[in-house]
Design a protein around this motif. Structure first.
Motif: not given
Length: 634
Positions: A562-563, A570-572, A576-578
């Motif tokens: 989870k960490i 989640k950062t990647a 990616g969404k940005v």
């Protein structure tokens, strides 16, 4: 000898090509037999080379062809057979052939049978390329080949989305480490103008002791080893690799892929002896990995997950040995670990086979009555890894403990506790699986049966090796070291500085102290065995569906996944969404605007470019008139 060396590496490749092209049309028994014989034949040839190869023999270099030249550096595609590569080849092909034989029975009902054996043969070929290559570049090709094969094998049952994710996770995390390895190889080439092991070793004198460049090179290589051999922080892929079929777990976790990092560092020992500060880092990473993985294994309920974290922990022990400069000891534990861990994984596969695919120990129990061969061989594997006196695991692990004590008694204390933790979770696994009342369904109970001979025979062979494998390198105090075969065998591979450092540290521990330490480990083993047996047999304690306190932290592995997901995945994904929004709203809109502008200008020009000669003459006349007027005005 040259032809035999080629044959060793080509046989698995031929098996891969044959089954890849024709396996779909052949009976399963024939496919499995061809793949198994290809690897077993390579093993037989390796044994014959071993029997005719002295411990003081010089490396045999076989140059296949000149690959390329650049900036005065010549790189050949060739192979190197020496004491280290021969040892690794025998482990890979020996354990690999047993796993191939086991897989014939384990995978007999799988629709992708021929593809599975095709991938297994390719995996063995890649691993052989890794350990037999004569330079770092060939090692890297085999390194990447093993990574691709692990992706194919871990995600073999790709219809399951989670299994596919596990395969991708292993592939990506290994790529992180591979970048470090590649940087290290580039730096070696730049500094020594060579990539051949022998040439680099001869030119290692260009590096100063603990100089900046040698620290950077050895750290880069170590990052590659961290990824492949699942050390902190790049270790979370290995437990998830349990998604693959059990023979894959045995192949990856026992003798092949995860030991590649240890092989890399031992092969490069002439560089690491020049970087003692990096060795200290390796030592600390190994200790941290062994401690974390051992803690996680204490409260896992999935039989394969316990063994997976056990593998990570044992790899930590091997890296501790590397950090101590005890390269032979690390390779010794690689060998014994290959025996008992392959046995334990294949034994767990036999349990899962009997349980109709069930892996949760909460639904097992009392299996020793139904699968006696699996039970007795699994018990031998458990005793070996836990430290039963005179069993292989006890002898190799004791060497690491003694070397640690010579370095610093605090390290011995930590490893002593971790050895006790190993015995604790392994006896817990053993008793929950084979003792007590059966806790599964009536349908599972009705299905319980011993595995066929092609699955139990490898278990018996590995059980024998797990008992007697430690006699390849008895402690130095036995016969004054004359029975320490492996120390003598690998002696030409280790630099004089590395040998003197290890010998000095080991001999620093006097006989009385060593016997006292050995006695403490033996007492610890029997104490843990008695306590765990009392808890899980006499008191019949069962694993809980939900834990609390430290047990919950162990079961949830300190929430490391989870960490990692929050910090990296989640950062990647967010990045990616940005970037996707930027691509769609900015780049796409800009490209669309340019395209629309071209189209609009084209439509406007279309009115003039209509093929009417009179219009063209009129435009030309107007243009000439405008030019004349401008010239007159200026």
């Amino acid at each position: 000898m040259e032809n035999l060396i080629y044959t060793i590496i080509l046989l698995p490749l031929i098996g891969f090509l044959f089954n890849g092209f024709f396996g779909k049309y052949l009976p399963k028994v024939l496919v499995g037999s061809i793949a198994t014989l290809a690897v077993f034949s390579s093993f037989c040839i390796a044994v014959s080379l071993f029997l005719n190869f002295d411990s003081d023999s010089q490396p045999v270099i076989v140059k296949t062809f000149e690959w390329f030249r650049v900036n005065g550096m010549q790189v050949n595609f060739g192979f190197q057979i020496d004491q280290l590569s021969l040892m690794m080849v025998m482990i890979i092909t020996g354990i690999g052939s047993l796993i191939h034989l086991y897989s014939i029975g384990y995978m007999s009902h799988d629709t992708g049978f021929y593809k599975f054996f095709t991938y297994l043969n390719l995996f063995i070929f890649s691993m052989l390329l890794l350990v037999m290559g004569s330079n770092y570049l060939i090692l890297f090709i085999g390194w990447e080949g093993v990574g691709v094969c692990s992706y194919l094998l871990i995600g073999f049952w790709f219809q399951n989305w989670e299994y596919g994710k596990a395969a991708r996770k292993a592939f990506i995390m290994n790529r992180i480490g591979d970048l470090g390895l590649l940087i290290g190889i580039f730096l070696i080439a730049q500094q020594t103008n060579s990539l051949d092991y022998i040439s680099v070793a001869n030119n290692a004198g260009v590096f100063g002791m603990d100089s900046t460049i040698i620290i950077f090179i050895t750290l880069s290589l170590f990052i590659g080893a961290v990824g492949k051999s699942a050390q902190v922080p790049l270790y979370t892929w290995l437990p998830d690799a349990m998604a693959g079929p059990t023979p894959v777990s045995a192949l990856i976790h026992a003798a092949t892929m995860v030991t590649a990092g240890i092989y890399l560092i031992v092969r490069s020992n002439f560089l690491y002896t020049l970087a003692p500060s990096v060795q200290d880092i390796i030592l600390l990473i190994g200790l941290l990995t062994a401690a974390l993985a051992g803690f996680y294994a204490l409260r896992q309920n999935d039989i394969k997950k316990v063994l997976a974290y056990s593998t990570v922990s044992q790899l930590g022990f091997m890296f501790v040995a590397l950090g101590l400069g005890a390269y032979t000891t690390a390779m010794f534990h690689v060998m014994t670990h290959a025996f008992f861990k392959a046995l334990l994984f294949l034994g767990s596969g036999s349990v899962i086979h009997a349980m109709s695919g069930e892996q949760d120990m909460r639904y097992m129990g009392g299996l020793r009555k139904y699968i006696p061969v699996t039970h007795w061989t699994f018990l031998i594997g458990t005793l070996a890894i836990s430290g039963m006196p005179l069993f292989s695991g006890m002898i190799s692990k004791d060497e690491i403990l003694i070397a640690a004590f010579a370095k610093n008694p605090a390290f011995w204390v930590i490893l002593f506790v971790l050895a006790a933790v190993t015995a604790t979770y392994m006896f817990r696994l053993y008793y929950l699986t084979f003792y007590g009342d059966f806790r599964g369904s009536e349908e599972q109970k009705h299905h319980l049966h011993e595995s066929p001979l092609n699955m139990t025979l490898p278990l018996i062979v590995l059980a024998v090796l797990s008992v007697f494998g430690g006699f390849f390198n008895l402690p130095h105090f036995v016969g004054h070291g004359h029975f320490s075969f492996l120390n003598q065998w690998l002696s030409p591979i280790i630099t004089e500085q590395g040998k003197s450092l290890h010998e000095t540290s080991v001999l620093a521990v006097d006989f009385t102290t060593e016997m006292l330490l050995l006695s403490l480990t033996i007492i610890m083993f029997f104490t843990v065995w008695f306590i765990v047996r009392n808890i899980y047999v006499n008191k019949a304690k069962l694993p809980l569906a939900e834990y609390s306190g430290w047990e919950k932290l162990s079961a949830k592995t300190l929430y490391d996944n989870k960490i990692y997901n929050a910090l990296f995945v989640k950062t990647a994904e967010g990045l990616g969404k940005v970037l996707r929004a930027f691509d769609k709203n900015i780049l796409d809109s800009t490209a669309q605007f340019i395209g629309d502008g071209a189209e609009d200008s084209g439509r406007a020009m279309k009115k003039f470019q209509n093929g009417n000669v009179e219009n063209y003459l009129l435009i030309m006349a107007l243009a000439v008139g405008i030019i004349l007027i401008i010239n007159f005005l200026l």
